[in-house]
Motif scaffolding. Structure first.
Motif, mmCIF file in Angstrom:
data_model
loop_
_atom_site.group_PDB
_atom_site.id
_atom_site.type_symbol
_atom_site.label_atom_id
_atom_site.label_comp_id
_atom_site.label_asym_id
_atom_site.label_seq_id
_atom_site.Cartn_x
_atom_site.Cartn_y
_atom_site.Cartn_z
ATOM 1 N N ASP A 1 -8.084 5.523 1.638
ATOM 2 C CA ASP A 1 -7.149 6.458 2.585
ATOM 3 C C ASP A 1 -6.747 5.311 3.748
ATOM 4 O OD1 ASP A 1 -7.271 8.776 0.930
ATOM 5 O OD2 ASP A 1 -8.633 9.752 2.204
ATOM 6 N N ALA A 2 -7.835 4.645 4.128
ATOM 7 C CA ALA A 2 -7.491 3.810 5.232
ATOM 8 C C ALA A 2 -6.710 2.771 4.899
ATOM 9 C CB ALA A 2 -8.936 3.351 5.935
ATOM 10 N N LEU A 3 -6.955 2.278 3.699
ATOM 11 C CA LEU A 3 -6.292 1.030 3.032
ATOM 12 C C LEU A 3 -4.778 1.439 2.780
ATOM 13 C CD1 LEU A 3 -8.636 -0.750 0.408
ATOM 14 C CD2 LEU A 3 -7.444 -1.714 2.535
ATOM 15 N N SER B 1 1.332 1.356 4.488
ATOM 16 C CA SER B 1 2.201 2.098 4.462
ATOM 17 C C SER B 1 3.129 1.613 5.851
ATOM 18 C CB SER B 1 2.020 3.813 4.562
ATOM 19 O OG SER B 1 1.562 4.014 3.483
ATOM 20 N N GLU B 2 2.051 1.156 7.042
ATOM 21 C CA GLU B 2 2.663 0.947 8.071
ATOM 22 C C GLU B 2 3.132 -0.579 8.146
ATOM 23 O OE1 GLU B 2 -1.059 1.410 10.453
ATOM 24 O OE2 GLU B 2 -0.877 3.416 10.801
ATOM 25 N N ARG B 3 2.457 -1.334 7.203
ATOM 26 C CA ARG B 3 3.141 -2.833 7.123
ATOM 27 C C ARG B 3 4.379 -2.523 6.436
ATOM 28 N NH1 ARG B 3 -1.789 -6.781 5.422
ATOM 29 N NH2 ARG B 3 -3.425 -6.396 7.112
ATOM 30 N N ARG C 1 -3.151 9.348 -4.473
ATOM 31 C CA ARG C 1 -3.521 10.422 -5.343
ATOM 32 C C ARG C 1 -4.349 10.100 -6.470
ATOM 33 N NH1 ARG C 1 2.613 12.557 -6.489
ATOM 34 N NH2 ARG C 1 1.259 14.195 -7.505
ATOM 35 N N ILE C 2 -4.156 9.066 -7.133
ATOM 36 C CA ILE C 2 -5.000 8.646 -8.228
ATOM 37 C C ILE C 2 -6.534 8.758 -7.813
ATOM 38 C CG2 ILE C 2 -5.751 6.875 -9.770
ATOM 39 C CD1 ILE C 2 -2.871 6.147 -10.077
ATOM 40 N N ALA C 3 -6.561 8.192 -6.409
ATOM 41 C CA ALA C 3 -8.011 8.124 -5.984
ATOM 42 C C ALA C 3 -8.321 9.689 -5.621
ATOM 43 C CB ALA C 3 -8.076 7.110 -4.815
ATOM 44 N N ASP C 4 -7.637 10.294 -5.214
ATOM 45 C CA ASP C 4 -7.888 11.920 -4.843
ATOM 46 C C ASP C 4 -8.218 12.702 -6.068
ATOM 47 O OD1 ASP C 4 -7.450 11.362 -2.206
ATOM 48 O OD2 ASP C 4 -5.324 12.344 -2.518
ATOM 49 N N HIS C 5 -7.762 12.375 -7.270
ATOM 50 C CA HIS C 5 -8.058 12.932 -8.691
ATOM 51 C C HIS C 5 -9.432 12.353 -8.951
ATOM 52 C CE1 HIS C 5 -4.510 15.316 -9.198
ATOM 53 N NE2 HIS C 5 -3.888 14.278 -9.359
ATOM 54 N N ASP D 1 14.016 -0.101 -1.720
ATOM 55 C CA ASP D 1 12.771 -0.829 -2.309
ATOM 56 C C ASP D 1 11.344 -0.533 -1.266
ATOM 57 O OD1 ASP D 1 13.684 -2.182 -4.131
ATOM 58 O OD2 ASP D 1 14.537 -4.195 -2.721
ATOM 59 N N VAL D 2 11.953 -0.274 0.149
ATOM 60 C CA VAL D 2 10.708 0.234 0.913
ATOM 61 C C VAL D 2 10.192 1.530 0.413
ATOM 62 C CG1 VAL D 2 10.204 0.950 3.272
ATOM 63 C CG2 VAL D 2 11.445 -1.293 2.905
ATOM 64 N N SER D 3 11.275 2.487 0.035
ATOM 65 C CA SER D 3 10.908 3.944 -0.487
ATOM 66 C C SER D 3 9.906 3.684 -1.663
ATOM 67 C CB SER D 3 12.243 4.636 -0.779
ATOM 68 O OG SER D 3 12.800 5.009 0.404
ATOM 69 N N ARG D 4 10.425 2.743 -2.716
ATOM 70 C CA ARG D 4 9.677 2.683 -3.898
ATOM 71 C C ARG D 4 8.177 2.140 -3.708
ATOM 72 N NH1 ARG D 4 8.507 -2.065 -5.979
ATOM 73 N NH2 ARG D 4 10.049 -2.944 -4.830
ATOM 74 N N VAL D 5 7.862 1.095 -2.592
ATOM 75 C CA VAL D 5 6.564 0.771 -2.332
ATOM 76 C C VAL D 5 5.830 1.911 -1.524
ATOM 77 C CG1 VAL D 5 5.422 -0.880 -0.945
ATOM 78 C CG2 VAL D 5 7.635 -1.674 -2.222
ATOM 79 N N LEU D 6 6.464 2.639 -0.980
ATOM 80 C CA LEU D 6 5.547 3.569 -0.096
ATOM 81 C C LEU D 6 5.301 4.784 -1.083
ATOM 82 C CD1 LEU D 6 7.819 4.271 3.106
ATOM 83 C CD2 LEU D 6 5.545 3.128 2.772
ATOM 84 N N LEU D 7 6.152 5.003 -2.203
ATOM 85 C CA LEU D 7 5.696 6.034 -3.093
ATOM 86 C C LEU D 7 4.674 5.572 -4.047
ATOM 87 C CD1 LEU D 7 9.295 7.387 -4.435
ATOM 88 C CD2 LEU D 7 7.533 8.534 -3.321
ATOM 89 N N THR D 8 4.635 4.129 -4.291
ATOM 90 C CA THR D 8 3.537 3.452 -5.163
ATOM 91 C C THR D 8 2.303 3.559 -4.486
ATOM 92 O OG1 THR D 8 5.165 2.044 -5.759
ATOM 93 C CG2 THR D 8 2.930 1.427 -5.864
ATOM 94 N N ILE D 9 2.335 3.373 -2.925
ATOM 95 C CA ILE D 9 0.859 3.648 -2.127
ATOM 96 C C ILE D 9 0.371 4.895 -2.353
ATOM 97 C CG2 ILE D 9 0.020 3.563 0.317
ATOM 98 C CD1 ILE D 9 2.109 1.053 0.616
ATOM 99 N N ARG D 10 1.626 5.815 -2.161
ATOM 100 C CA ARG D 10 1.128 7.161 -2.008
ATOM 101 C C ARG D 10 0.452 7.592 -3.695
ATOM 102 N NH1 ARG D 10 5.646 11.642 -3.655
ATOM 103 N NH2 ARG D 10 5.254 10.418 -5.610
ATOM 104 N N ASP D 11 1.259 7.328 -4.728
ATOM 105 C CA ASP D 11 0.795 7.718 -5.797
ATOM 106 C C ASP D 11 -0.730 7.195 -6.314
ATOM 107 O OD1 ASP D 11 2.869 9.293 -6.229
ATOM 108 O OD2 ASP D 11 3.735 8.095 -7.821
ATOM 109 N N ILE D 12 -0.911 5.803 -5.902
ATOM 110 C CA ILE D 12 -2.450 5.263 -5.876
ATOM 111 C C ILE D 12 -3.196 6.023 -5.233
ATOM 112 C CG2 ILE D 12 -3.697 3.149 -5.815
ATOM 113 C CD1 ILE D 12 -1.349 1.490 -6.256
#
Length: 228
Positions: free
Chosen positions: A158-160, A165-167, A204-208, A191-202
């Motif tokens: 989560d911290a990573l 996302s901030e970067r 979520r994978i950890a959450d699962h 492109d920024v939106s895509r990368v933020l979605l990528t981070i969010r989905d990874i």
């Protein structure tokens, strides 16, 4: 005299565990392919992940039916019932990880440029995959202690994700300050939106993966503390 019915029932439980682990291996493989396609922009690999989603869905439905049959036909005792219900919950999380892997593959196909190369996408993806592997190992061995370790490790991911996302957001602000054209800024925003979605989905994978650990803890020790 050997109780053949009991032997058959125990074999069915063993088969269920083996099938859940096999589904876990399949999902982990597709996740690694999706992450590699993100890293290398390998379109063939990304399309293989997307095209293979139906196999995960079919596996999910087959194991779901196993769970239903075991409950309906065998009337399992409390510990076995916890194992069966936990297995059903786990394959639900695995199926959703498979869907998220498809998302990652689609992001790989949509990528148009490198953004913030120091963003730890690879590290986050590796950590999330490791968390999934550890959760599947805990399921195989019914290792309750590992479940708590998995939950704690998720805090690091989560911290990573927060830092990444901030970067990415800061990169957008800096490029806008440099005076790119409106068209270039619009493309950059996509492109920024895509990368933020990528981070969010990874994330979520950890959450699962943590959800899987929570169900294992409940299965092994009747402890629901990680579920809530």
């Amino acid at each position: 005299m050997i109780d053949v019915t009991r032997e058959t029932y125990q074999q069915s439980l063993d088969d269920l565990r083996d099938d859940v682990l096999a589904m876990g291996d399949l999902v982990a493989e597709r996740l690694e392919m999706a992450l590699e396609s993100l890293s290398t922009r390998d379109e063939t690999l990304a399309r293989d992940v997307i095209g293979g989603d139906s196999e995960i869905n079919e596996t999910y439905l087959a194991i779901e039916q196993q769970c239903v049959d075991l409950v309906a036909l065998q009337q399992p005792v409390a510990s076995d019932l916890r194992f069966i219900t936990a297995s059903f919950k786990i394959i639900t999380d695995l199926e959703r990880i498979g869907d998220l892997a498809v998302n990652l593959a689609e992001y790989a196909l949509a990528a148009t440029r490198e953004l913030a190369p120091d963003v730890e996408i690879d590290e986050i993806g590796h950590n999330a995959t490791d968390l999934l592997d550890r959760s599947l190992e805990a399921y195989e061995t019914e290792n309750a202690d590992a479940c708590h370790d998995i939950a704690r490790s998720d805090d690091d991911i989560d911290a990573l994700c927060q830092r990444a996302s901030e970067r990415v957001t800061r990169d957008l602000i800096e490029r806008e300050a440099d005076g790119d054209t409106p068209w270039a800024l619009e493309q950059l925003l996509d492109d920024v939106s895509r990368v933020l979605l990528t981070i969010r989905d990874i994330e979520r994978i950890a959450d699962h993966a943590v959800n899987i650990a929570a169900r294992i803890l409940y299965m092994a020790e009747n402890d629901p503390s990680l579920i809530y």
